[in-house]
Each structure stands twice: as structure tokens, then as C-alpha cells.
Write an enzyme that holds these catalytic residues in place. Structure first.
Site, PDB file in Angstrom:
ATOM      1  N   CYS A   1      15.445  -3.909   7.191  1.00 19.96           N
ATOM      2  CA  CYS A   1      15.157  -2.491   6.926  1.00 19.96           C
ATOM      3  C   CYS A   1      14.235  -2.109   8.043  1.00 19.96           C
ATOM      4  CB  CYS A   1      14.201  -2.362   5.570  1.00 19.96           C
ATOM      5  SG  CYS A   1      12.570  -3.182   5.756  1.00 19.96           S
TER       6      CYS A   1
ATOM      7  N   HIS B   1       8.795 -12.160   4.814  1.00 20.98           N
ATOM      8  CA  HIS B   1       9.163 -13.351   4.317  1.00 20.98           C
ATOM      9  C   HIS B   1      10.285 -13.875   4.586  1.00 20.98           C
ATOM     10  CE1 HIS B   1       5.830 -12.319   1.062  1.00 20.98           C
ATOM     11  NE2 HIS B   1       5.446 -13.135   1.935  1.00 20.98           N
TER      12      HIS B   1
ATOM     13  N   CYS C   1       4.364  -1.675   7.684  1.00 21.51           N
ATOM     14  CA  CYS C   1       5.644  -0.955   7.265  1.00 21.51           C
ATOM     15  C   CYS C   1       5.230   0.463   6.968  1.00 21.51           C
ATOM     16  CB  CYS C   1       6.431  -1.449   6.241  1.00 21.51           C
ATOM     17  SG  CYS C   1       7.889  -0.325   5.551  1.00 21.51           S
TER      18      CYS C   1
ATOM     19  N   HIS D   1       0.371 -10.957  -4.137  1.00 20.73           N
ATOM     20  CA  HIS D   1       1.233 -10.677  -2.949  1.00 20.73           C
ATOM     21  C   HIS D   1       0.255  -9.810  -1.634  1.00 20.73           C
ATOM     22  CE1 HIS D   1       4.282  -8.661  -0.508  1.00 20.73           C
ATOM     23  NE2 HIS D   1       5.365  -9.563  -1.136  1.00 20.73           N
TER      24      HIS D   1
ATOM     25  N   GLU E   1       1.094  -7.557   0.277  1.00 19.64           N
ATOM     26  CA  GLU E   1       1.205  -5.993   0.168  1.00 19.64           C
ATOM     27  C   GLU E   1       0.333  -5.456  -0.864  1.00 19.64           C
ATOM     28  OE1 GLU E   1       4.244  -2.607  -0.767  1.00 19.64           O
ATOM     29  OE2 GLU E   1       5.040  -4.258   0.360  1.00 19.64           O
TER      30      GLU E   1
ATOM     31  N   THR F   1       6.155  -2.003  -2.378  1.00 19.91           N
ATOM     32  CA  THR F   1       7.245  -1.399  -2.252  1.00 19.91           C
ATOM     33  C   THR F   1       8.496  -2.130  -2.501  1.00 19.91           C
ATOM     34  OG1 THR F   1       7.091  -2.108   0.023  1.00 19.91           O
ATOM     35  CG2 THR F   1       6.142   0.168  -0.319  1.00 19.91           C
TER      36      THR F   1
ATOM     37  N   CYS G   1      10.150   3.046  -2.207  1.00 22.27           N
ATOM     38  CA  CYS G   1      10.722   2.828  -0.687  1.00 22.27           C
ATOM     39  C   CYS G   1      12.175   2.928  -0.716  1.00 22.27           C
ATOM     40  CB  CYS G   1      10.454   1.350  -0.282  1.00 22.27           C
ATOM     41  SG  CYS G   1      11.347   0.655   1.227  1.00 22.27           S
TER      42      CYS G   1
ATOM     43  N   SER H   1      10.279 -14.333  -0.811  1.00 21.55           N
ATOM     44  CA  SER H   1      10.415 -12.748  -0.605  1.00 21.55           C
ATOM     45  C   SER H   1      10.909 -12.135  -1.985  1.00 21.55           C
ATOM     46  CB  SER H   1      11.768 -12.489   0.067  1.00 21.55           C
ATOM     47  OG  SER H   1      12.189 -11.242   0.106  1.00 21.55           O
ATOM     48  N   SER H   2       9.757 -11.167  -2.127  1.00 18.19           N
ATOM     49  CA  SER H   2       9.728 -10.407  -3.263  1.00 18.19           C
ATOM     50  C   SER H   2      10.875  -9.620  -3.431  1.00 18.19           C
ATOM     51  CB  SER H   2       8.591  -9.506  -3.511  1.00 18.19           C
ATOM     52  OG  SER H   2       8.599  -8.798  -4.756  1.00 18.19           O
TER      53      SER H   2
END
Length: 408
Positions: free
Chosen positions: A53, A83, A148, A176, A178, A244, A285, A314-315
Site C-alpha cells: 500500500c 510486518h 503511514c 500492536h 500501531e 488501520t 484506511c 501482519s495484522s
């Protein structure tokens, strides 16, 4: 949209050709149907949107440019850039050292940092406390901040509604990076609490309506509310923002549920609900939405199995696996190497993060139909490797080079 200077090792000639053709035919991104690669005995359906992304490409560009422009300097990352195991391994091979692991455990003491060291802030962002620590050491991180823009958008929206007297409920995984960063930024402006899922949102509703006691809250949500948080008054006005990479539908469901709770408790309607509940739908997002919507459309395709490619921690990738598992046998892999043969595959349980071996994963039928997508931190080159690996098990009528010509 801006084009980033991402190393060619992460690019795929096939995937680039497919994405460019789909984009030229669907500039407004209204067509979420998958792309068919028909090898004859094997049919692969690729999700309309997948892979790197905007935020990931931005972070990778800054990281590799930093390496190139600073030979001989010590360069650190606060934690994983993104991730994805390949990208993080490549950064380490280029001399970057990680200060923390993905859960915030210290790997290299901050005390060892010097003023002329470079510290990259990852795409997930970081806490205000760590930003302040770096500033006290004289380390200028602004130039090397890869946060981001869509994460920053959540922070900015949180600050806006905090300025109007709302508290914040963050939907995210508490450990996490973020979520920790978003919690830090939001809680500096207003009372803030984290909920992991709908079950916790329902529990939180019990405190909003007074059905549960304050003492229960401070035990159940220990470590996930801001200093001085008062459950008896701090959720009288609030808004919901998210990590996000969470399922957008989950965040919206939690927000809608809590909105209805507030409506009923305070006897409000759609005209005056904003007296108590802030509208934050604009913080979801776009890439998360697009990838998840593309998978939803991908799953309308009649198929035999699904393969999701990406980092196991990776979520956003885990949520794509979650969606696929609702309909098909799904295999979560980090690279083509995990496809050991036409009969054996090593794959990850997205809930436990444990890898295990499955035999006879491919149904014995022709044509075999496989759905493929990847997470937002997964290089397109890895997806092409997976496609070539699968195609190599069949006497195919076409090869990858022929498809590159078709889509060019």
C-alpha cells in the site's frame, strides 16, 4: 498517486502488468472482480487489490534512501519497519539494527544511542514518549519518520474530536505497535481506552449504561486506559477510531453498536446523537478497505482452496486469512518456499501464529481453482514466486511470460 522508488527485488513484472491494466480499465476502482490466470489444468484467481500500500512503499523508500545517503553511520529502526520477514531481513543485511521487537521488548538499550545516530520510525508510528526520548538525546527523527499518512490521519482526527470534548475508544490489538502509538497520541489529548473486539465493546457498554461497576472496569481493562481515566464520566461523550489494519467491518460494527447503546441510554436520535457520539467513519484506511473488499468479491468465485501470502505477524494479512477461512480451506504462507510440493504445504494458523504441515492440500481435480491474495506489506515478487511455484506442478498451457504479454 505518488510513485515510490522501491527496490526492484520487491517488484514483479507479471503483477505490475496486471495491476496497470486493471487500473487503466477501472480508474475509479469500482470493479472488484478478480483477475483470472488460466493455465489450463490450473486456474488462479488474483484479488483485484493486494500487496504494498501507499504507506508501506513510502516507508521502504525512506529506509533504503537513508541507507544509501548515510554510509558508515549507525542506523536503527525502533521496531520492524513493516510486518514482512523479507523486507526486515533485507534491512538488517544492509546494516540496520532493531531497537525493539514488534511487542516493544527492548533489544538494544536506548541508553546506547548517540546524537549522531539515525533512528527510523516505522510505518506504524511510535509513542509520544519515545519521540520525546529521542529528542532529549538530540536525535532528529523527523527526516526519518516513515509513519503511514493514514495512521497519522487517525491521530489527527482523534485530536480534532478531543478538542470538542470527546473521549476516544480505540479499536485495536493492545500490543500492536500501531495501537500503542495511537493510544499514546490520543491519550495525550483526551481520556482514551482500547477495545480489542466486539466482546470487549459489549463489556464496555455495560459501564456506559451503569450495569457494571467501576471497580470491574479497572480490573478488566487494566493497562488499556489512560492515566486518570474515570469510567463514571469519561464515556459520556466519545468517538471510535481504529488500528488501520483491523477489519474495517469489525470497526464499523463496534462503532455502530456503541452508537446504538449511547442512543438508547441517553434517549437520542440521529439528529442529536453527535451530542454524545462523534462520527469517525472517515478514519478507516482506504487500502485496508480495498483489500478486504477485493477479498469479499474474490470469495464469490467458485474455487477449491485459497492462499494468502504475507508476514505471519501482519495484522492486515491475518484478517484476509480470516475472511477466506469462512468459505474455503485457506493456507497462510510467508513465501513460495512454504509450498514444499504438490502434496505438502507449511502454513500458519493466524490465531496462534504457529506453523504446521498439511498433507494433500490440493484437491485432485482439473481444473484446480485457487484464490490468491496478499497483505499490504507483502512484495509482489513473492506473489509471483507463489504463482510460478504452483504452476510448476502442472503441465500448463501457458507460462508466466505469456501472461505478462497478455496484460502488457
Amino acid at each position: 498517486m505518488k510513485q515510490f522508488a522501491v527496490p526492484n527485488i520487491y517488484r514483479s513484472e507479471l503483477i505490475t502488468a496486471i495491476k496497470n491494466k486493471r487500473k487503466s480499465e477501472d480508474k475509479l476502482k469500482k470493479d472488484f472482480t478478480p483477475t483470472l490466470l488460466d493455465f489450463g489444468p490450473l486456474q488462479i484467481y488474483l484479488a483485484r487489490h493486494f500487496g504494498f500500500c501507499y504507506g508501506v512503499e513510502n516507508a521502504i523508500e525512506i529506509a533504503f534512501r537513508t541507507i544509501e545517503e548515510n554510509p558508515g553511520k549507525r542506523i536503527f529502526l525502533l521496531s520492524e519497519m513493516i510486518h514482512n520477514p523479507q523486507v526486515n531481513a533485507d534491512l538488517k543485511e544492509n546494516g540496520i539494527e532493531f531497537l525493539q521487537d514488534t511487542y516493544g521488548k527492548q533489544l538494544i538499550p536506548f541508553e546506547t544511542l548517540k546524537e549522531d545516530d539515525i533512528v527510523l520510525i516505522p510505518a506504524f508510528g511510535t509513542t509520544l514518549e519515545i519521540e520525546a526520548l529521542l529528542q532529549r538525546k538530540g536525535i532528529q527523527s523527523e527526516k526519518y519518520n516513515t509513519t503511514c499518512p493514514f495512521v497519522e490521519k487517525v491521530w489527527n482526527r482523534s485530536a480534532q474530536i478531543a478538542g470538542k470534548g470527546y473521549s476516544i475508544v480505540v479499536h485495536g490489538k493492545p500490543k500492536h505497535e500501531e495501537t500503542r502509538a495511537t493510544f499514546s497520541h490520543a491519550s495525550s489529548k483526551t481520556p482514551t481506552v482500547i477495545v480489542n473486539d466486539m466482546d470487549e465493546a459489549v463489556e464496555l457498554a455495560g459501564y456506559i449504561t451503569g450495569k457494571k461497576t467501576a471497580e470491574e472496569f479497572y480490573t478488566a481493562f487494566k493497562g488499556r486506559y489512560s492515566n486518570g481515566f474515570d469510567i463514571t464520566k469519561d464515556l459520556q461523550r466519545f468517538g471510535v477510531v481504529n488500528q488501520t489494519t483491523q477489519l474495517a467491518t469489525d470497526t464499523q460494527a463496534i462503532a455502530d453498536y456503541l452508537k446504538q447503546v449511547v442512543k438508547a441510554h441517553y434517549n437520542l436520535d440521529d439528529k442529536n446523537i453527535q451530542e454524545r457520539f462523534a462520527d469517525t467513519r472517515d478514519t478507516l484506511c482506504y487500502a485496508t478497505n480495498d483489500n478486504q473488499t477485493a477479498v469479499a468479491d474474490l470469495l464469490h468465485t467458485e474455487a477449491d482452496i485459497a492462499i494468502v501470502v504475507g508476514g505471519y505477524n501482519s495484522s492486515n494479512t491475518s484478517h484476509l486469512v480470516e475472511l477466506c477461512e469462512e468459505k474455503l480451506p485457506t493456507f497462510f504462507i510467508s513465501s513460495a518456499d512454504k509450498i514444499l510440493s504438490s502434496t505438502e504445504i507449511m502454513h500458519c494458523n493466524w490465531r496462534t501464529k504457529q506453523e504446521y504441515l498439511t498433507q494433500s492440500y490440493m484437491p485432485a481435480k482439473k481444473p484446480l481453482r485457487i484464490l490468491i491474495t496478499s497483505g499490504a506489506s507483502c512484495p509482489d515478487a513473492v506473489v509471483e514466486d507463489v504463482i510460478e511455484r504452483l504452476a510448476g506442478f502442472f503441465s500448463t498451457e501457458k507460462n508466466v511470460q505469456a501472461f505478462i504479454q497478455d496484460f502488457s
